[in-house]
Write a protein that holds these residues in place. Sequence first.
Motif, PDB file in Angstrom:
ATOM      1  N   ALA A  18       0.832  -1.206   0.000  1.00  0.00           N
ATOM      2  CA  ALA A  18       0.000   0.000   0.000  1.00  0.00           C
ATOM      3  C   ALA A  18       0.866   1.255   0.000  1.00  0.00           C
ATOM      4  CB  ALA A  18      -0.927  -0.004   1.211  1.00  0.00           C
ATOM      5  N   THR A  21       1.919   1.813  -3.398  1.00  0.00           N
ATOM      6  CA  THR A  21       0.767   2.308  -4.156  1.00  0.00           C
ATOM      7  C   THR A  21       0.642   3.820  -4.027  1.00  0.00           C
ATOM      8  OG1 THR A  21      -0.534   0.267  -4.107  1.00  0.00           O
ATOM      9  CG2 THR A  21      -1.770   2.320  -4.208  1.00  0.00           C
ATOM     10  N   LYS A 157      -6.401   3.827  -7.419  1.00  0.00           N
ATOM     11  CA  LYS A 157      -6.963   2.552  -7.891  1.00  0.00           C
ATOM     12  C   LYS A 157      -6.252   2.054  -9.143  1.00  0.00           C
ATOM     13  CE  LYS A 157     -10.915   4.651  -7.825  1.00  0.00           C
ATOM     14  NZ  LYS A 157     -12.341   4.994  -8.037  1.00  0.00           N
ATOM     15  N   THR A 159      -3.205   2.256  -9.920  1.00  0.00           N
ATOM     16  CA  THR A 159      -1.881   1.673  -9.672  1.00  0.00           C
ATOM     17  C   THR A 159      -1.940   0.149  -9.600  1.00  0.00           C
ATOM     18  OG1 THR A 159      -2.214   1.998  -7.291  1.00  0.00           O
ATOM     19  CG2 THR A 159      -0.929   3.662  -8.452  1.00  0.00           C
ATOM     20  N   SER A 160      -3.126  -0.394  -9.375  1.00  0.00           N
ATOM     21  CA  SER A 160      -3.245  -1.857  -9.347  1.00  0.00           C
ATOM     22  C   SER A 160      -2.820  -2.472 -10.675  1.00  0.00           C
ATOM     23  CB  SER A 160      -4.685  -2.269  -9.014  1.00  0.00           C
ATOM     24  OG  SER A 160      -5.583  -1.810 -10.011  1.00  0.00           O
ATOM     25  N   SER A 163       0.867  -3.952 -11.524  1.00  0.00           N
ATOM     26  CA  SER A 163       1.266  -5.311 -11.149  1.00  0.00           C
ATOM     27  C   SER A 163       1.507  -6.178 -12.379  1.00  0.00           C
ATOM     28  CB  SER A 163       0.192  -5.961 -10.266  1.00  0.00           C
ATOM     29  OG  SER A 163      -1.043  -6.077 -10.954  1.00  0.00           O
ATOM     30  N   GLU A 169       3.108  -3.534  -5.845  1.00  0.00           N
ATOM     31  CA  GLU A 169       2.297  -2.587  -5.090  1.00  0.00           C
ATOM     32  C   GLU A 169       1.251  -3.406  -4.343  1.00  0.00           C
ATOM     33  OE1 GLU A 169      -1.079  -2.529  -6.808  1.00  0.00           O
ATOM     34  OE2 GLU A 169       0.216  -4.158  -7.453  1.00  0.00           O
ATOM     35  N   LEU A 170       0.182  -2.785  -3.912  1.00  0.00           N
ATOM     36  CA  LEU A 170      -0.785  -3.477  -3.059  1.00  0.00           C
ATOM     37  C   LEU A 170      -1.358  -4.723  -3.720  1.00  0.00           C
ATOM     38  CD1 LEU A 170      -2.523  -3.770  -0.575  1.00  0.00           C
ATOM     39  CD2 LEU A 170      -4.061  -2.022  -1.484  1.00  0.00           C
ATOM     40  N   TYR A 195      -7.674   0.043  -0.242  1.00  0.00           N
ATOM     41  CA  TYR A 195      -7.930   1.009  -1.320  1.00  0.00           C
ATOM     42  C   TYR A 195      -9.003   2.012  -0.908  1.00  0.00           C
ATOM     43  CZ  TYR A 195      -5.199  -1.446  -4.919  1.00  0.00           C
ATOM     44  OH  TYR A 195      -4.184  -2.002  -5.661  1.00  0.00           O
TER      45      TYR A 195
END
Length: 220
Positions: A18, A21, A157, A159-160, A163, A169-170, A195
């Motif tokens: 996180a 993130t 959001k 940034t997910s 991956s 990241e988270l 999130y």
Amino acid sequence: MAWLELLREAAPVMLRGAGYTVLFALAAMVGGLLIGFPVALLRMLPQRLLAWPANVYVSLMRGTPLLVQMFVLYYGLPSVGVELPPVTAGILALSLNSGAFLSESLRGAVAAVPRGQWAASYSLGLGYWPTLYHVVLPQALRVAVPAMSNTLISLIKDTSLVSVITLTELMLATKEVISTTFQPLPLYLAAAAIYWALSLLFEALQRRAEQRLNRAHRSR
């Protein structure tokens, strides 16, 4: 109780993810502003030849998925001899994408300032750029804050998606924990809660920034 124990064990990894993130989102927000501000100015110029590249950029970034843009930067560019590290590719993709949306927010905010403000400044002998900097932008910023804050929350959001180019990241941190515990439901719910908490935090900061700008505007 088993879920609580699982979340306690997973918390350090997920919270570290996180943190990344938030760093990615803030870096992309800064990059997006550095891109979006000059793009907004270019799009407001009366010379269409100068505005055309900015219009194409905004249309392209808004009209294609962010995931595709990441794939182009990270997996596509090496085929033409340009290889970017995952962090650079991820932040660049997020910055380019958010820059297009931020340019629209800034352009709309500047356009919302009454034309009389420009005319009054010109009558006092100020040129275009001094009027923009000293008169228009302080007023436009107050209008643009909500839209800019919404972009930051969207970046949290978005940034997910990094991956998929191996950035931890988270979301990727959560997947890594799931691969060893085989407990997807509680961990995905925990990721969603993180999130949500981050979004609520930035919403609170947005409201505070709006209140301070409104107070500063009324005190003038």
